[in-house]
Structure formats: C-alpha cells, structure tokens
Scaffold this motif. Structure first.
Motif, PDB file in Angstrom:
ATOM      1  N   SER A 187       0.872  -1.162   0.000  1.00  0.00           N
ATOM      2  CA  SER A 187       0.000   0.000   0.000  1.00  0.00           C
ATOM      3  C   SER A 187       0.910   1.212   0.000  1.00  0.00           C
ATOM      4  O   SER A 187       1.886   1.260   0.761  1.00  0.00           O
ATOM      5  CB  SER A 187      -0.907   0.008   1.234  1.00  0.00           C
ATOM      6  OG  SER A 187      -1.771   1.127   1.232  1.00  0.00           O
TER       7      SER A 187
ATOM      8  N   SER B  75       1.160   5.718  -0.651  1.00  0.00           N
ATOM      9  CA  SER B  75       0.527   7.023  -0.847  1.00  0.00           C
ATOM     10  C   SER B  75       1.603   8.049  -1.140  1.00  0.00           C
ATOM     11  O   SER B  75       2.714   7.972  -0.603  1.00  0.00           O
ATOM     12  CB  SER B  75      -0.275   7.455   0.384  1.00  0.00           C
ATOM     13  OG  SER B  75      -1.460   6.716   0.527  1.00  0.00           O
TER      14      SER B  75
ATOM     15  N   THR C  17      -2.665   0.530  -4.259  1.00  0.00           N
ATOM     16  CA  THR C  17      -2.352  -0.769  -3.672  1.00  0.00           C
ATOM     17  C   THR C  17      -2.003  -1.748  -4.782  1.00  0.00           C
ATOM     18  O   THR C  17      -2.379  -1.557  -5.946  1.00  0.00           O
ATOM     19  CB  THR C  17      -3.534  -1.335  -2.855  1.00  0.00           C
ATOM     20  OG1 THR C  17      -4.663  -1.502  -3.731  1.00  0.00           O
ATOM     21  CG2 THR C  17      -3.904  -0.401  -1.729  1.00  0.00           C
TER      22      THR C  17
ATOM     23  N   TYR D 247       1.825  12.347  -1.442  1.00  0.00           N
ATOM     24  CA  TYR D 247       1.190  13.667  -1.352  1.00  0.00           C
ATOM     25  C   TYR D 247       2.077  14.685  -2.059  1.00  0.00           C
ATOM     26  O   TYR D 247       3.287  14.773  -1.797  1.00  0.00           O
ATOM     27  CB  TYR D 247       0.992  14.087   0.105  1.00  0.00           C
ATOM     28  CG  TYR D 247       0.576  15.533   0.251  1.00  0.00           C
ATOM     29  CD1 TYR D 247      -0.728  15.922  -0.032  1.00  0.00           C
ATOM     30  CD2 TYR D 247       1.498  16.506   0.627  1.00  0.00           C
ATOM     31  CE1 TYR D 247      -1.113  17.252   0.069  1.00  0.00           C
ATOM     32  CE2 TYR D 247       1.125  17.834   0.729  1.00  0.00           C
ATOM     33  CZ  TYR D 247      -0.181  18.203   0.447  1.00  0.00           C
ATOM     34  OH  TYR D 247      -0.551  19.520   0.538  1.00  0.00           O
TER      35      TYR D 247
ATOM     36  N   ILE E 227       0.413   9.707   5.889  1.00  0.00           N
ATOM     37  CA  ILE E 227       0.529  10.950   5.128  1.00  0.00           C
ATOM     38  C   ILE E 227      -0.067  12.104   5.939  1.00  0.00           C
ATOM     39  O   ILE E 227       0.510  13.193   6.033  1.00  0.00           O
ATOM     40  CB  ILE E 227      -0.186  10.825   3.770  1.00  0.00           C
ATOM     41  CG1 ILE E 227       0.573   9.864   2.838  1.00  0.00           C
ATOM     42  CG2 ILE E 227      -0.350  12.200   3.115  1.00  0.00           C
ATOM     43  CD1 ILE E 227       1.842  10.406   2.242  1.00  0.00           C
TER      44      ILE E 227
ATOM     45  N   THR F  69      -2.186   2.936   8.384  1.00  0.00           N
ATOM     46  CA  THR F  69      -2.383   2.934   6.929  1.00  0.00           C
ATOM     47  C   THR F  69      -1.532   4.039   6.319  1.00  0.00           C
ATOM     48  O   THR F  69      -1.130   4.985   7.012  1.00  0.00           O
ATOM     49  CB  THR F  69      -3.848   3.189   6.563  1.00  0.00           C
ATOM     50  OG1 THR F  69      -4.220   4.521   7.009  1.00  0.00           O
ATOM     51  CG2 THR F  69      -4.772   2.159   7.202  1.00  0.00           C
ATOM     52  N   THR F  70      -1.302   3.956   5.017  1.00  0.00           N
ATOM     53  CA  THR F  70      -0.531   5.022   4.361  1.00  0.00           C
ATOM     54  C   THR F  70      -1.301   6.338   4.401  1.00  0.00           C
ATOM     55  O   THR F  70      -0.701   7.409   4.462  1.00  0.00           O
ATOM     56  CB  THR F  70      -0.197   4.662   2.904  1.00  0.00           C
ATOM     57  OG1 THR F  70      -1.407   4.417   2.173  1.00  0.00           O
ATOM     58  CG2 THR F  70       0.697   3.442   2.829  1.00  0.00           C
ATOM     59  N   GLY F  71      -2.628   6.267   4.379  1.00  0.00           N
ATOM     60  CA  GLY F  71      -3.421   7.492   4.463  1.00  0.00           C
ATOM     61  C   GLY F  71      -3.206   8.215   5.769  1.00  0.00           C
ATOM     62  O   GLY F  71      -3.012   9.441   5.808  1.00  0.00           O
TER      63      GLY F  71
ATOM     64  N   PRO G 136      -7.389  -0.495   0.293  1.00  0.00           N
ATOM     65  CA  PRO G 136      -6.892   0.763   0.851  1.00  0.00           C
ATOM     66  C   PRO G 136      -7.075   0.896   2.360  1.00  0.00           C
ATOM     67  O   PRO G 136      -6.352   1.647   3.007  1.00  0.00           O
ATOM     68  CB  PRO G 136      -7.716   1.819   0.101  1.00  0.00           C
ATOM     69  CG  PRO G 136      -8.144   1.161  -1.158  1.00  0.00           C
ATOM     70  CD  PRO G 136      -8.363  -0.283  -0.796  1.00  0.00           C
TER      71      PRO G 136
ATOM     72  N   ARG H  26      -3.398  14.059  -2.766  1.00  0.00           N
ATOM     73  CA  ARG H  26      -2.823  12.765  -2.404  1.00  0.00           C
ATOM     74  C   ARG H  26      -3.278  11.678  -3.360  1.00  0.00           C
ATOM     75  O   ARG H  26      -4.448  11.575  -3.699  1.00  0.00           O
ATOM     76  CB  ARG H  26      -3.221  12.394  -0.970  1.00  0.00           C
ATOM     77  CG  ARG H  26      -2.691  11.035  -0.515  1.00  0.00           C
ATOM     78  CD  ARG H  26      -3.024  10.795   0.955  1.00  0.00           C
ATOM     79  NE  ARG H  26      -4.445  10.628   1.184  1.00  0.00           N
ATOM     80  CZ  ARG H  26      -5.068   9.446   1.207  1.00  0.00           C
ATOM     81  NH1 ARG H  26      -4.379   8.334   1.004  1.00  0.00           N
ATOM     82  NH2 ARG H  26      -6.354   9.373   1.435  1.00  0.00           N
ATOM     83  N   TRP H  27      -2.306  10.865  -3.766  1.00  0.00           N
ATOM     84  CA  TRP H  27      -2.576   9.638  -4.513  1.00  0.00           C
ATOM     85  C   TRP H  27      -2.405   8.459  -3.574  1.00  0.00           C
ATOM     86  O   TRP H  27      -1.509   8.455  -2.727  1.00  0.00           O
ATOM     87  CB  TRP H  27      -1.613   9.494  -5.683  1.00  0.00           C
ATOM     88  CG  TRP H  27      -1.611   8.120  -6.292  1.00  0.00           C
ATOM     89  CD1 TRP H  27      -2.446   7.632  -7.249  1.00  0.00           C
ATOM     90  CD2 TRP H  27      -0.712   7.037  -5.985  1.00  0.00           C
ATOM     91  NE1 TRP H  27      -2.150   6.337  -7.554  1.00  0.00           N
ATOM     92  CE2 TRP H  27      -1.090   5.940  -6.790  1.00  0.00           C
ATOM     93  CE3 TRP H  27       0.361   6.901  -5.088  1.00  0.00           C
ATOM     94  CZ2 TRP H  27      -0.414   4.721  -6.734  1.00  0.00           C
ATOM     95  CZ3 TRP H  27       1.014   5.692  -5.035  1.00  0.00           C
ATOM     96  CH2 TRP H  27       0.631   4.614  -5.849  1.00  0.00           C
ATOM     97  N   LYS H  28      -3.268   7.462  -3.696  1.00  0.00           N
ATOM     98  CA  LYS H  28      -3.120   6.241  -2.924  1.00  0.00           C
ATOM     99  C   LYS H  28      -3.317   5.056  -3.838  1.00  0.00           C
ATOM    100  O   LYS H  28      -4.271   5.021  -4.627  1.00  0.00           O
ATOM    101  CB  LYS H  28      -4.128   6.189  -1.772  1.00  0.00           C
ATOM    102  CG  LYS H  28      -3.919   4.982  -0.845  1.00  0.00           C
ATOM    103  CD  LYS H  28      -4.779   5.070   0.401  1.00  0.00           C
ATOM    104  CE  LYS H  28      -4.463   3.909   1.355  1.00  0.00           C
ATOM    105  NZ  LYS H  28      -5.246   4.005   2.609  1.00  0.00           N
TER     106      LYS H  28
END
Length: 417
Positions: free
Chosen positions: A28, A30, A42, A32, A241, A236-238, A54, A38-40
């Motif tokens: 996963s 991300s 997987t 920014y 970030i 999570t990557t979200g 995600p 932001r792009w995310k």
C-alpha cells in the motif's frame, strides 16, 4: 485537489511493476504533492486470493519512533520534563544502563545503551511463547554492556525508545497508549492508527509474510509487547501521510520543538524519530521500519517541495525504501507542463512575462496566499507567501508558478530571461 491522472498512472505502474519484479506479496502506498493532493495505490495480496485494500492496516515497525519522540517533545512543552533530564529522575536503575544518560541522548541514539533487540536469543524468546506479554522493565534487564560512553558516539537502538516510553508513563501516570491517543492520534484524527496488543484493531490487518510463509495465525503479543514504544504501531498510508503533513506543517509541535526534532546529529544524521538522507540528489527526512513476521515500512518527506511518500509492505524482506525512492523520483521528476499540476485560472496573469527579476501574479476574484516556482523537471526553485515572487538568481528558462489562493491552486507559466 484532483490528483494529476498521468502522474497517478505512473505511480501505480511503479508499484505494480516493482512488486512483480521483486516478488513482493502486497503493498500500500501514498504520495502527497502540494497543490495536487494525495494519490493512494495498492498492489498484490494480503493472503491467497485476498487483494490488499486501501483500508487494510500494516505494522509500521520503527516508524513508531517518530510518534514516541513527538510525544516526549509534547510532554516537554507541557513542562512535565526536560530533554536535559537524566534517567535517574524518572526510572529505577538497570544493569548496564548509565543513570546519567539524558532523554535527549535517548531520542538522538547517542546514549550508548546496548540494543535489547540484538541480545542473543531475543527472536527465539518471541517465538517460543508468542502469547507472552513482556513488560518494558523486564526487557531492560536484558541489556548488555554499553558499546560506548553516553554522548561520545551514535548507534541506532530500540532500547532508547522503549526507555522513552517508560519515561512518558512515569511523568504522567498514564499508559503510553493512552498518551498517544489523547495527545496525538485523536487530535489529528488518525483513526486507523493503533498500538497493537494494548488496544483492539477493528480494521482488516494485512497478513504478514516472511520466508514465503503467511504468519497471520501466529499471536503477536510477545513480539509487539517487546517492540512497544519502539515499533508496535499499526497504521495505513493514508494516516501516515496525514501525520507527516500535520507534523511538517508545524501544526503539532512548537517552533522550538520542531527545531529539536529536525536537528540531525551523529553518523546516522538522526533527529528525533527522524533521519536525514539524500535521495535523487535531494535532502529528505525519512525513517524506515521492519518487524518480524513480517512488515516493512518507509516514510519520506522532501522539505524543499513538501512532497511526502508512504510505503507499507506485508513481507520481509520488503524493500519499502526502494519503492519509496522510485515513487519519489516519479513525483519530483514529473514534468510540470501546463496544466499538469493545477488548472490555470481564467484571467490569471503573470507580469512582466518574460521576467528578469520580480514577477507578480493576479487572478480575478482571488486572494493569493503563496507562489512557488518549479523548473521543467519539477524542482522547487522559489517560494514566497504573497502575490509577488523574486526570481533573481534563477537560470533562464520556462518555469511553472504554482499559485495558491483561498479557494485552491492554479498554475501560470512564465519565462525567465
């Protein structure tokens, strides 16, 4: 902000192709980019037949240390401790741990304490009884002789941040997990970040793979109670970030604490829970993390452009650093050609154009709050917090001005004479 679709495709292709080429189970990631959002993405699987989603959470290993370091800085801001304080002010004595070591030396890895994770038999102890709950004080009794005197050298050491967590509990009377939640996770709405063992994780957890074996069924109690303040967080990557954006925009720490965090020392060029390195010719702030099972994580922040990269992998070896470097390259080398970063606003005008020195930008019915100039390969070259931008000293050529207003971001192209 709508993320540029061309760059999004490039980033997704990067993780898909690298995962396939390196035999990685799942990832996963991300990215920014200021002014773009932001792009995310997987790629791969959590377990056989189950793709990475995600919302799935991963162990972030030593990226936990930045949370612990910032927590100690927050407690110092509340005058509950000073980074110059010695261990004996808060903790009982332990063999092979000099009681005069300071909190600052712990956070900078200059304490000289032996790393408990490197003690012979450490990994075997975790695997022999995976349900055992280790206490931080118990772990500190395992430390070996110090490799150097406090303050005389640098050596990355998990023991430092376990002791930092113990100090946080000592000065507040609260648990490390409760402090993390009240001071950092809840205020920043990091709703997908959890301290494993000490609180339930309500979201799907990526299955950890090591040596081609899925270890999801192995209890994590021993492993993550031992990692604790040095490496037991899941996220999570979200969320990561969001964490870096808030922290690097100085919305978490005071200016003095931020300076402390980003003062990099020693052979590891280490601040507080954060290292400094060179990637693609640019100075970045970064940290990696791994934990048996396995998980591999990497965070990267470019202070010159504000770009942030987060990578989480559910496999060891995982190569998260290599993935992050490739994603970073793709982001910063992406040619900022109209209108790839932000739509040019109707009536937007830069004058004079061509420009020799100072350029001014006007956009009808908009209040401009910031202007940055990027060259043709996406390098940040100038930055001003108003509607004027000084381009003295910049090489002749075409530049893209990223103009931030109260309603969004816009692009204007100028020629520097």
């Amino acid at each position: 902000q709508p993320f540029n679709p061309t760059l999004a495709q490039r980033l997704q292709f990067t993780i898909d192709s690298m995962r396939a080429a390196n035999g990685i189970k799942g990832i996963s990631a991300s990215v920014y980019v200021p002014g773009m959002g932001r792009w995310k993405g997987t790629s791969g699987i959590s377990s056989t037949g189950v793709p990475i989603s995600p919302s799935v959470v991963f162990g972030i290993g030593s990226n936990t240390k930045l949370f612990t370091g910032v927590l100690l800085l927050k407690l110092a801001e509340q005058n509950l401790l000073s980074l110059s304080d010695s261990l004996h002010a808060y903790l009982p004595p332990f063999n092979n741990i000099n009681p005069n070591i300071t909190i600052r030396q712990l956070l900078h890895h200059t304490s000289g304490i032996s790393d408990v994770s490197n003690v012979a038999g450490y990994a075997d102890s975790m695997l022999t009884n995976p349900n055992r709950l280790y206490t931080p004080a118990e772990l500190m009794t395992w430390t070996g002789p110090p490799p150097f005197a406090p303050g005389t050298d640098w050596n990355y050491c998990n023991s430092n941040y376990i002791l930092a967590g113990m100090i946080a509990e000592s000065v507040t009377g609260q648990s490390y997990g409760a402090l993390l939640s009240s001071l950092l996770l809840q205020p920043l709405q990091l709703d997908s970040t959890f301290l494993d063992v000490y609180e339930p994780i309500p979201y799907p957890i990526a299955h950890p793979w090591q040596g081609g074996v899925d270890h999801h069924s192995v209890p994590r109690t021993a492993l993550n109670s031992a990692a604790w303040a040095a490496g037991a967080l899941y996220s999570t990557t979200g969320d990561l970030i969001k964490w870096y954006r808030a922290l690097m925009n100085q919305n978490v720490l005071s200016a003095a604490s931020f300076q402390e965090m980003t003062t990099f020392i020693g052979s590891g060029s280490y601040g507080v829970g954060l290292g400094q390195a060179t990637v693609s010719g640019r100075t970045v702030w970064q940290h990696g993390g791994s934990i048996w099972g396995g998980y591999n994580s990497f965070m990267l922040y470019d202070p010159s452009s504000g770009t942030i990269v987060s990578v989480l992998i559910n496999q060891l070896p995982g190569q998260a650093m290599e993935f992050a470097a490739q994603l970073f390259d793709a982001a910063v080398d992406f040619t900022l050609d109209l209108p790839s970063v932000a739509a040019s606003a109707p009536g937007a005008r830069a004058f004079p154009n061509p420009v020799a020195s100072q350029v001014s930008v006007s956009i009808p019915n908009e209040r401009i709050t910031r202007i940055r100039a990027f060259n043709s390969v996406g390098r940040l070259c100038a930055d001003e917090p108003n509607f004027n931008l000084n381009m003295d000293g910049l090489s002749p050529g075409v530049y893209l001005l990223l103009v931030e207003t109260t309603s969004g971001a816009h692009s204007v192209k100028v020629i520097k004479e």
